[in-house]
Design an enzyme around this catalytic site. Structure first.
Site, short mmCIF file in Angstrom:
data_model
loop_
_atom_site.label_atom_id
_atom_site.label_comp_id
_atom_site.label_asym_id
_atom_site.label_seq_id
_atom_site.Cartn_x
_atom_site.Cartn_y
_atom_site.Cartn_z
N LYS A 149 40.32 77.48 -28.86
CA LYS A 149 41.62 77.90 -29.40
C LYS A 149 42.46 76.67 -29.77
CE LYS A 149 43.31 78.10 -24.66
NZ LYS A 149 43.51 78.96 -23.50
N ARG A 205 50.52 86.71 -15.62
CA ARG A 205 50.76 86.51 -17.04
C ARG A 205 50.14 87.72 -17.72
NH1 ARG A 205 48.50 81.13 -19.92
NH2 ARG A 205 46.57 82.34 -19.65
N TYR A 255 65.47 51.98 -30.73
CA TYR A 255 66.65 52.85 -30.70
C TYR A 255 67.27 52.86 -29.31
CZ TYR A 255 65.43 54.83 -35.25
OH TYR A 255 65.16 55.01 -36.57
N MET A 266 59.64 57.64 -34.62
CA MET A 266 58.81 58.62 -35.33
C MET A 266 57.50 58.01 -35.82
SD MET A 266 59.82 60.95 -38.62
CE MET A 266 61.21 61.74 -37.82
C1 LIG Z 1 42.64 78.48 -22.45
C2 LIG Z 1 41.90 79.39 -21.56
C3 LIG Z 1 40.76 78.95 -20.86
C4 LIG Z 1 40.33 77.49 -20.82
O1 LIG Z 1 41.09 76.83 -19.84
P1 LIG Z 1 40.85 75.28 -19.48
O2 LIG Z 1 41.79 74.99 -18.40
O3 LIG Z 1 41.17 74.52 -20.74
O4 LIG Z 1 39.41 75.18 -19.12
C5 LIG Z 1 40.03 79.88 -20.14
N1 LIG Z 1 40.43 81.18 -20.10
C6 LIG Z 1 41.53 81.63 -20.73
C7 LIG Z 1 41.91 83.06 -20.62
C8 LIG Z 1 42.30 80.75 -21.47
O5 LIG Z 1 43.41 81.19 -22.08
#
Ligand SMILES: *Cc1c(COP(=O)(O)O)cnc(C)c1O
Length: 360
Positions: free
Chosen positions: A39, A133, A256, A304
């Site tokens: 992702k 969550r 800065y 930047m």
């Molecule tokens: C992003 C994610 C992972 C991967 O987690 P890592 O800590 O990067 O290994 C696994 N399961 C779900 C549901 C996630 O959202």
């Protein structure tokens, strides 16, 4: 005449290292298959390139339907899991058309399934075992599974760990207890629990399917150790060049706000990298930077497009010399700590002004 111009800032992506890291995950949990989590543009590394490089991944996991469609368009035919499932009937239809496996975590998604009435889908019911969550509460699991089974969809079960990055936190054990209790009547279904930290630190979380993310990119998932502890290799090296070298006098201030004052006469280099490239603005004076493979330190605020570094230890450094901000020789975890964030955020945040170069 064509003139090739390019900014010095580059992210070099080592696809071999990424394959090596997946092999580490498989070795740690040999009986499990993997959803390789790619992702957020493969945590900033380039999703398509990483997907095509990970030939040994059993399947992939992404967050959005668009990410999954991009993978299908680029020729990825393996299973793809949508980690948050669908949010509308249109997305549900796309999931069916493109053979995407969907996480189901909420009543609203069950209602869409019941309206849809189409052919069987591959679904993964997500159970909230304590992260609070996404996911169904333990008490809802049976009625949810019964509703889904009536519709003939194919099912797996999953949960997600909240504190597995801390090997001394027994929250993980409690999450496992809650999860296994909630599914005790469904022992025939495949399950998925472990993220990177689960894979490398909690063997009791290994199951039919694991979900490695950050470890694929060569970063330790734990709070207090390093990638080398687990033989992980960094995949991204962020580098640039010196564009100025100058002598400053004791008492001169840098950048800065003039937050750094030279405590002696010193040689200072300016590097073509800044928060516009994804280098964290909150990195503090003293953050390590490699100039010609030697450790120097950041001075003053990150701008930047530029940062300033202390070259007192290498007064021969000159314009165009190579500077590594993180990656080979300099753990991104160290930079994250200095900027009070996590490596995940730094890797995801490299901007498209940086030139990406792929090595295989
Ligand atoms: C992003 C994610 C992972 C991967 O987690 P890592 O800590 O990067 O290994 C696994 N399961 C779900 C549901 C996630 O959202």
């Amino acid at each position: 005449m064509t003139v090739k111009t390019s900014r010095a800032a580059q992210a070099t992506i080592d696809l071999c290292a990424c394959r090596h890291n997946l092999a580490i995950a498989k070795k740690a949990s040999p009986a499990s298959r993997c959803f390789a989590i790619i992702k957020a543009n493969a945590y900033g590394h380039g999703m398509e390139k990483i997907a095509h490089a990970l030939t040994e991944a059993d399947a992939f996991g992404v967050a959005t339907v668009n990410e999954a469609l991009q993978l299908r368009e680029s020729g990825i035919n393996k299973a793809i899991l949508l980690l948050e499932g669908f949010t509308s009937l249109d997305e549900l239809s796309l999931a069916r058309e493109f053979n995407l496996e969907c996480v189901i975590h909420h009543e609203s998604q069950l209602q869409l399934l019941e309206q849809d009435k189409g052919e069987a889908l591959k679904l993964v019911v997500k159970i909230d075992s304590g992260m609070h969550r996404l996911g169904f509460a333990a008490a809802e699991v049976s009625p949810v599974i019964q509703r889904i089974t009536k519709m003939n969809h194919k099912l797996k079960l999953m949960t997600h760990l909240a504190n597995a990055d801390d090997k001394h936190d027994d929250k993980t054990i409690r999450q496992l207890e809650t999860f296994y209790q909630s599914i005790e009547n469904y022992t025939d279904l495949e399950i998925s629990i472990a993220n990177s930290a689960g894979i490398l630190g909690w063997p009791q979380t290994h199951a039919e399917w694991n979900r490695p993310g950050i470890l694929l990119y060569g970063v330790s998932p734990f709070l207090h150790d390093t990638a080398e502890t687990h033989q992980l290799k960094p995949v991204m090296t962020l580098s640039s060049q010196l564009i100025s070298v100058k002598k400053l006098k004791q008492g001169d201030t840098i950048g800065y706000g003039g937050t750094y004052t030279c405590d002696k006469d010193m040689t200072v280099g300016v590097v073509a990298i800044g928060y516009g490239d994804g280098y964290p603005r909150h990195a503090k004076t003293g953050t390590p930077v490699l100039v010609n493979n030697k450790v120097c330190t950041l001075l003053g605020r990150v701008s930047m497009d530029m940062i300033c570094v202390d070259l007192s230890e290498q007064p021969d450094a000159k314009v165009n010399d190579t500077v590594v901000l993180w990656g080979n020789g300099l753990a991104v975890e160290q930079i994250a700590e200095s900027a009070e964030t996590i490596a995940y955020e730094l890797l995801c945040g490299v901007t498209n002004r940086v030139e990406f170069i792929y090595r295989d």
